[in-house]
Write a protein that holds these residues in place. Sequence first.
Motif, short mmCIF file in Angstrom:
data_model
loop_
_atom_site.label_atom_id
_atom_site.label_comp_id
_atom_site.label_asym_id
_atom_site.label_seq_id
_atom_site.Cartn_x
_atom_site.Cartn_y
_atom_site.Cartn_z
N LEU B 123 57.34 32.33 40.85
CA LEU B 123 56.16 33.07 41.76
C LEU B 123 55.80 34.30 41.07
CD1 LEU B 123 54.63 32.65 44.09
CD2 LEU B 123 56.27 34.03 45.46
N THR B 124 56.83 35.12 40.85
CA THR B 124 56.55 36.47 40.08
C THR B 124 55.85 36.13 38.94
OG1 THR B 124 58.66 37.10 41.14
CG2 THR B 124 57.97 38.54 39.77
N LEU B 125 56.37 35.50 38.11
CA LEU B 125 55.74 35.38 36.94
C LEU B 125 54.29 34.76 36.95
CD1 LEU B 125 56.93 35.30 34.14
CD2 LEU B 125 57.04 32.64 34.08
N LYS B 126 53.87 34.00 38.08
CA LYS B 126 52.75 33.59 38.06
C LYS B 126 51.58 34.43 38.56
CE LYS B 126 50.11 30.17 40.56
NZ LYS B 126 50.11 30.12 42.03
N ASN B 127 52.11 35.51 39.29
CA ASN B 127 51.50 36.56 40.00
C ASN B 127 51.09 37.33 38.92
OD1 ASN B 127 51.08 35.33 42.49
ND2 ASN B 127 52.91 36.70 43.25
N GLY B 128 52.27 37.91 37.99
CA GLY B 128 52.23 38.73 36.96
C GLY B 128 51.09 38.21 35.79
N LEU B 129 51.41 36.94 35.64
CA LEU B 129 50.43 36.64 34.53
C LEU B 129 48.93 36.69 34.95
CD1 LEU B 129 52.13 33.54 33.04
CD2 LEU B 129 51.56 35.59 31.99
N GLU B 130 48.69 36.26 36.16
CA GLU B 130 47.42 36.67 36.78
C GLU B 130 46.90 37.86 36.63
OE1 GLU B 130 46.68 35.04 40.81
OE2 GLU B 130 46.98 33.08 39.88
N ARG B 131 47.64 38.82 36.85
CA ARG B 131 47.27 40.25 36.86
C ARG B 131 46.90 40.72 35.55
NH1 ARG B 131 50.34 45.53 38.71
NH2 ARG B 131 49.68 46.20 36.42
N ARG B 132 47.96 40.29 34.62
CA ARG B 132 47.78 40.43 33.10
C ARG B 132 46.34 39.91 32.68
NH1 ARG B 132 48.70 37.51 28.60
NH2 ARG B 132 49.07 38.80 26.45
N ALA B 133 46.02 38.58 33.04
CA ALA B 133 44.57 38.17 32.61
C ALA B 133 43.54 39.03 33.09
CB ALA B 133 44.59 36.66 33.11
N LEU B 134 43.65 39.45 34.09
CA LEU B 134 42.60 40.27 34.76
C LEU B 134 42.48 41.56 34.10
CD1 LEU B 134 43.10 39.82 38.76
CD2 LEU B 134 41.03 39.23 37.31
N SER B 135 43.55 42.11 33.75
CA SER B 135 43.36 43.51 33.13
C SER B 135 42.82 43.31 31.80
CB SER B 135 45.00 44.27 33.29
OG SER B 135 45.86 44.02 32.12
N ILE B 136 43.36 42.06 31.07
CA ILE B 136 42.96 41.97 29.66
C ILE B 136 41.31 41.85 29.72
CG2 ILE B 136 43.03 40.25 27.72
CD1 ILE B 136 45.72 39.85 28.16
N GLU B 137 40.92 41.05 30.89
CA GLU B 137 39.66 40.80 30.84
C GLU B 137 38.86 42.18 31.00
OE1 GLU B 137 38.42 37.84 33.80
OE2 GLU B 137 36.35 38.38 33.33
N ALA B 138 39.20 42.96 31.95
CA ALA B 138 38.80 44.38 32.51
C ALA B 138 38.62 45.11 31.03
CB ALA B 138 39.43 44.94 33.36
N ARG B 139 39.68 45.08 30.24
CA ARG B 139 39.65 45.85 29.26
C ARG B 139 38.61 45.28 28.13
NH1 ARG B 139 44.42 45.85 26.31
NH2 ARG B 139 43.16 44.16 24.86
N SER B 140 38.65 44.01 28.00
CA SER B 140 37.41 43.63 27.11
C SER B 140 36.11 43.71 27.40
CB SER B 140 37.93 42.03 26.65
OG SER B 140 36.95 41.43 27.43
N LEU B 141 36.00 44.07 28.60
CA LEU B 141 34.75 44.17 29.05
C LEU B 141 34.30 45.62 28.72
CD1 LEU B 141 34.32 42.53 32.64
CD2 LEU B 141 32.98 41.95 30.56
N HIS B 142 35.35 46.36 29.00
CA HIS B 142 35.15 47.84 28.82
C HIS B 142 34.97 48.24 27.40
CE1 HIS B 142 35.90 52.19 29.16
NE2 HIS B 142 36.55 52.00 27.87
#
Lengths: 135, 509
Positions: B123-142
């Motif tokens: 569960l922790t891993l899944k949530n963490g990976l989702e957050r990681r994906a979001l932050s990567i996407e945000a950074r690439s948009l930036h």
Amino acid sequence: MTEGRTIFLVDDDHDFLELEKSILESRGYRVIPFSDPQAALAALNACAPQERPALVVTDLMMKALDSGFSFTRALKSDPRFSDIPVIIVTAVSSQKGFDFHPRTPADLAAMNAEAFFDKPVSPEALLAKVEELLK
Amino acid sequence: MSGGPVGSAAAEARILVVDDEAGVREGCRKVLAAEGYEVVTAEDGEAGLARFIERGPFAVLLVDLQMPRMSGLELMREARSRDPDILPIIITAHAAIDTAVEGTKQGAYSYIPKPFSPDELLLTLKNGLERRALSIEARSLHEERERRLLEVASERSKSNTIIACMTDGILVINSEKLVVLRNNAAASILPECASRPIPFPLEVVTERGVRETISGVLDSPGGFEILSREIGIGKATYMMNVSPVIEPRGGTSGAVAVFRDVSELKKLETAKSMFVSMVAHEVKSPLAATEGWLNLVLSGTLKAKAEEERRMIQRSLLRVRTLRNMVSELLNLTAIETGNFTLRRALVDVAAVAAEVVEAQREKAAEKGITITVCGGQGPQAAGGPGTRHATGVLADKDALAIVCTNLVENAIKYGREGGHVLVTIARDGMYVAVSVKDDGIGLSPADSAKVFDEFYRARNEQTASIPGTGLGLSLVKRLTELHQGTVSLSSVPGEGSEFTVRIPAAQG
């Protein structure tokens, strides 16, 4: 009678010189041909008053485009020759859109001439004009 | 090493487990591998860092805090400095919770207290990976936005450079009649604008026509009119085009004026119309003379004898022939000028061509009592088939060469002295073959010599008055010679004669 009087004929085209000479001589005028207006002016200056021509027939475009005009100007501005009538016979009737055809006596006066003909002038017209001017 | 989106994506399902307890390591591996993750394990911090560097990138770093050699926090720092996208999760014994909280402050995503169930881990891993994906996407948009901004900035500097370097002058004027842009060319065309800081009022422009044309566009009621006008500034002529700047919502917000230097075109245009009026005059004279003679014959004014009339008709014919020559020379000249004159080059012996030309002209020369001597070459019988090599051989168009020689020999006869002599010499002259034609006739004054190659120029004096000519022959000689990379020269003394020399590059060999 106007016959036997002297006419100076100025044209750098050999054919016109001969042609107009033949026409004028056919009425008994004494024609002296010049192929260069400078030579005609020199001859005029050398003439004794009684030997001066009664009339001058000249072309316009000789060595330079306006050499005919400078020639007539020189004639008319000299009191010794200003009474001699001048007939211009030319193939140049326009240059770069500027029409040389005189339309009024004032135009003719500006050209320092009494008459203007396009080449080739008809023998009758030339002879009639010469006769009129020499009356 | 990862960092960019590509590395992060590749890392997606890879997990590095670092714990000094073999049981925890293996437990994690089993659970995670069963879920399809690729798992790499290490037994302490130092080994963890080594694996991280060798086998990375990883998406997740599962790290124990208390380990020999290098602590979990230290490893986390090292890893994050190498890959900011890595998701560190602390697995820790209950006693070390405080340290774990400290770890989250230093960038750990979360912590899982030992012992944990597979579900807790996943569960922790899944949530963490989702957050990681979001932050990567945000950074690439930036990053994308930053890149776009850079592009726009460089586009703008490109446009500025293009406008500045254009050879056409450009002025941009706003609706308040302020000049808001002028490029370098405009500054040199309108020097009064050069030192003015932008913006400056249109009134600064001294040229009235320029102000009026620009105002004409700005003040036009529809505002959609483009005005074009030729303007003379100094010695140059400019084509000025002013177009309105039309707003997307209608109306105009200003005007753009472009100045193109058309001085050269103007000169060409003038030269062309002068040439046309010259041709017209040159055509009119022989026609008028012919008409005059024929008139005289027909009118009967002279009551001339048949013999005299015959002579008048002959004179007309002479002028008509000259006119015909002129037309064909004119066509040749035009063909050369427009590049439509095709040279058919072959090895030609200049001496042979000259000799042939002289033979053809002998009769005409004899009428004037002129003798022609040819010097050099081996006479017409050596007219040379292809392949023969002579000292006087050139790679040339034989017909063009014949036109050149004919014109020179004809002139020598026309302007030569009655009973005189014409000397034609063909000789090798260094890299060239030279043909010179010398007469002992009337010669040319220095003023006439300077102009004799010009179209329609003919020396006019008492002696030349009766010689028919087109005034194009020598122009043609010059053009044809130049087409062969040759030169024409002239030396002449009035009253003594003229010598024309044509030099054409000799054939190799």
